[in-house]
Design an enzyme around this catalytic site. Structure first.
Site, PDB file in Angstrom:
ATOM      1  N   HIS A 127       0.812  -1.213   0.000  1.00 10.74           N
ATOM      2  CA  HIS A 127       0.000   0.000   0.000  1.00 10.74           C
ATOM      3  C   HIS A 127       0.853   1.275   0.000  1.00 10.74           C
ATOM      4  O   HIS A 127       0.335   2.355  -0.278  1.00 10.74           O
ATOM      5  CB  HIS A 127      -0.980   0.003   1.183  1.00 10.74           C
ATOM      6  CG  HIS A 127      -0.360   0.221   2.516  1.00 10.74           C
ATOM      7  ND1 HIS A 127      -0.066  -0.802   3.388  1.00 10.74           N
ATOM      8  CD2 HIS A 127       0.027   1.374   3.158  1.00 10.74           C
ATOM      9  CE1 HIS A 127       0.447  -0.303   4.494  1.00 10.74           C
ATOM     10  NE2 HIS A 127       0.527   1.004   4.383  1.00 10.74           N
ATOM     11  N   ASP A 157       0.263  -7.769   1.462  1.00  8.97           N
ATOM     12  CA  ASP A 157       0.601  -6.347   1.533  1.00  8.97           C
ATOM     13  C   ASP A 157       2.115  -6.144   1.574  1.00  8.97           C
ATOM     14  O   ASP A 157       2.628  -5.329   2.338  1.00  8.97           O
ATOM     15  CB  ASP A 157      -0.054  -5.674   2.744  1.00  8.97           C
ATOM     16  CG  ASP A 157       0.004  -4.143   2.647  1.00  8.97           C
ATOM     17  OD1 ASP A 157       0.130  -3.635   1.525  1.00  8.97           O
ATOM     18  OD2 ASP A 157      -0.064  -3.480   3.699  1.00  8.97           O
ATOM     19  N   SER A 232       4.762   2.531   7.930  1.00  2.61           N
ATOM     20  CA  SER A 232       4.424   1.371   7.109  1.00  2.61           C
ATOM     21  C   SER A 232       5.598   0.965   6.227  1.00  2.61           C
ATOM     22  O   SER A 232       6.190   1.797   5.536  1.00  2.61           O
ATOM     23  CB  SER A 232       3.215   1.685   6.225  1.00  2.61           C
ATOM     24  OG  SER A 232       2.055   1.844   7.005  1.00  2.61           O
TER      25      SER A 232
END
Length: 390
Positions: A127, A157, A232
Site C-alpha cells: 500500500h 501487503d 508502514s
C-alpha cells in the site's frame, strides 16, 4: 475459717487481675515459645544476585539496523475532478461548451522500507507504493536513489523494490524464522508523519493475529511499540537489531498510535522476497472453493462431533476441487496428512502447495470420510480477472 476464705478469695482476685493486665499489655509473655505459622511464598532474589533484567540502552541494536531502514517517497498523476458548473445546463446555455483545461495534480506519499540485500532490494508494504508512477528512496546517510518496482503481493501487503544505483548498501540482518516470543523487546524503525527516521520501543504483545480483515493471508506480530502513519514498510527488530517483521498496520480511532500495531513476520516477508526476486511474482496453490468457519450452530445442524475443519460452502465450476469430486457441504479435515482445524489453516496449507502437484485431501461427507486426490492449481492474483475461492 472465715478469715482463711477471705484470704483465698483476695489472692484469686489479685491473680485474675494480674493475668488480665498481662494478657492485655504483654500477651507474648504468656504465649512463651509457641511455634509461629509459616506461609510459603515466592520471593525475588536480592539485588546482589539479580540476573540481568535487560539492557539499559538499545543503542547498539538501533545503530545496527537504522542504516538499513529507508524512506520511500512516491508520486503519481491524479486528474482533478471536472468542475460541476461545466455540466450545468444553465451555465452551458449562457457560456456555451467549456473545456476543462485544468492540469492534472501530482499527488505524493511517503512510507518506509527495509534494505534486504546489499545489491539494493528493498522490502516495503504494497500500500506504500500502490499506483505510484515514480518512486524515490532516501537512505539514512542522505543518499537518494530512484527505484523501480520488481513485484508486489497484495494478499500479504508486501512489495519489493530495486534501487537504481551503484555501490554497496547497508542491508539488514534477518532473524531466524519464528524466533520471536511474546514479551520480547522490539524496536520499530521508520519515518512517521515524515518527520525523519524514528525508533520506538515496546514488546511483542501477541503472535499469530489473524481475522483482522486487513489482508487475505494474516499471521501478524502484535506490538505496543509506537507505529504511526509513515512507519508502514519499516522494520521491527529485536534487541540485537535483527529483523523480525515488517510494520504494516495499526489499530487506531484517531489515526495515531494506541499501542496496537501489527507487523508481518520475517518468515512470510522472506518467502515473498525470494519468490518476487526469482520470478517477479508470488505463486500459491489453489483448488477453487469457498470456505466457511464451522460454528457450534452449524456443527449441531450438520450433526458434526466438533467444530474442527473447514466447511466447503461452494465449488467453482471446472476448478481443481470440482474435478476431484469435492462438493458443497463437505467438511475438509486434512490435507496430505496435516489436520485442518479452521479455514485459516486450510488456506495457508493449500496456498503453500506447489501448482501442478497432486495432493491428498480428506473430507467428511454425511457420516463417512472420503480420500480424494486433487491436482493443485495456481492461485489467481488480485490483478487477474475476478475469480473467487481458495
Amino acid at each position: 475459717m472465715r478469715r482463711l476464705w477471705l484470704i483465698f478469695a483476695q489472692a484469686v482476685t489479685v491473680s485474675v487481675a494480674v493475668l488480665f493486665v498481662l494478657n492485655t499489655l504483654k500477651p507474648e509473655w504468656l504465649k512463651g515459645a509457641a511455634p509461629s505459622s509459616v506461609v510459603a511464598i515466592l520471593e525475588a532474589p536480592g539485588t546482589g544476585s539479580l540476573p540481568s533484567a535487560g539492557a539499559s540502552s538499545y543503542a547498539d541494536a538501533a545503530k545496527r539496523s537504522m542504516p538499513a531502514v529507508v524512506h520511500i517517497y512516491t508520486s503519481k498523476d491524479v486528474t482533478r475532478p471536472r468542475h460541476p458548473l461545466l455540466d450545468d445546463p444553465i451555465f452551458r446555455h449562457f457560456f456555451g461548451e467549456q473545456r476543462d483545461t485544468a492540469p492534472t495534480q501530482r499527488a505524493s506519499g511517503l512510507g518506509s522500507g527495509v534494505l534486504a540485500s546489499p545489491d539494493g532490494f528493498v522490502l516495503t508494504n504494497n500500500h506504500v507504493i500502490e499506483a505510484a508512477d515514480e518512486i524515490e528512496v532516501a537512505l539514512n546517510d542522505g543518499r537518494k536513489f530512484p527505484a523501480k518496482l520488481v513485484g508486489r503481493d497484495p494478499e500479504t501487503d508486501l512489495a519489493v523494490l530495486k534501487l537504481q544505483g551503484n555501490g554497496q548498501l547497508p542491508a539488514i540482518t534477518f532473524a531466524a524464522k519464528d524466533q520471536v516470543e511474546v514479551g520480547d523487546v522490539v524496536l520499530a524503525i521508520g519515518n512517521p508523519f515524515g518527520v525523519g527516521q524514528t525508533v520506538t520501543m515496546g514488546i511483542v504483545s501477541a503472535l499469530g493475529r489473524s481475522q483482522l480483515g486487513i489482508n487475505t493471508f494474516e499471521n501478524y506480530i502484535q506490538t505496543d511499540a509506537a507505529i504511526n502513519p509513515g512507519n508502514s514498510g519499516g522494520a521491527l527488530v529485536d534487541s540485537h537489531g535483527n529483523l523480525v517483521g515488517i510494520n504494516t498496520a495499526i489499530y487506531s480511532r484517531s489515526g495515531g498510535s494506541l499501542g496496537i500495531g501489527f507487523a508481518i513476520p520475517v518468515s512470510i516477508a522472506r518467502n515473498v522476497l525470494e519468490q518476487i526476486v526469482a520470478t517477479g511474482e508470488v505463486t500459491r496453490g489453489w483448488i477453487g472453493v469457498e470456505i466457511q468457519e464451522i460454528t457450534a450452530e452449524l456443527a449441531e445442524s450438520f450433526g458434526l462431533p466438533d467444530v474442527e475443519g473447514a466447511l466447503i460452502a461452494g465449488v467453482l465450476r471446472d476448478s481443481p476441487a470440482e474435478r476431484a469430486g469435492i462438493r458443497p457441504g463437505d467438511i475438509l479435515i486434512g490435507v496430505d496428512g496435516a489436520q485442518i482445524h479452521d479455514p485459516k489453516g486450510m488456506l495457508e496449507i493449500v496456498a503453500g502447495l506447489p501448482p501442478g502437484r497432486s495432493a491428498h485431501f480428506r473430507v467428511r461427507r454425511a457420516e463417512a470420510e472420503l480420500d480424494l486426490q486433487v491436482q493443485i492449481g495456481r492461485r489467481p492474483t488480485p490483478a487477474d480477472p475476478a475469480l473467487p475461492g481458495r
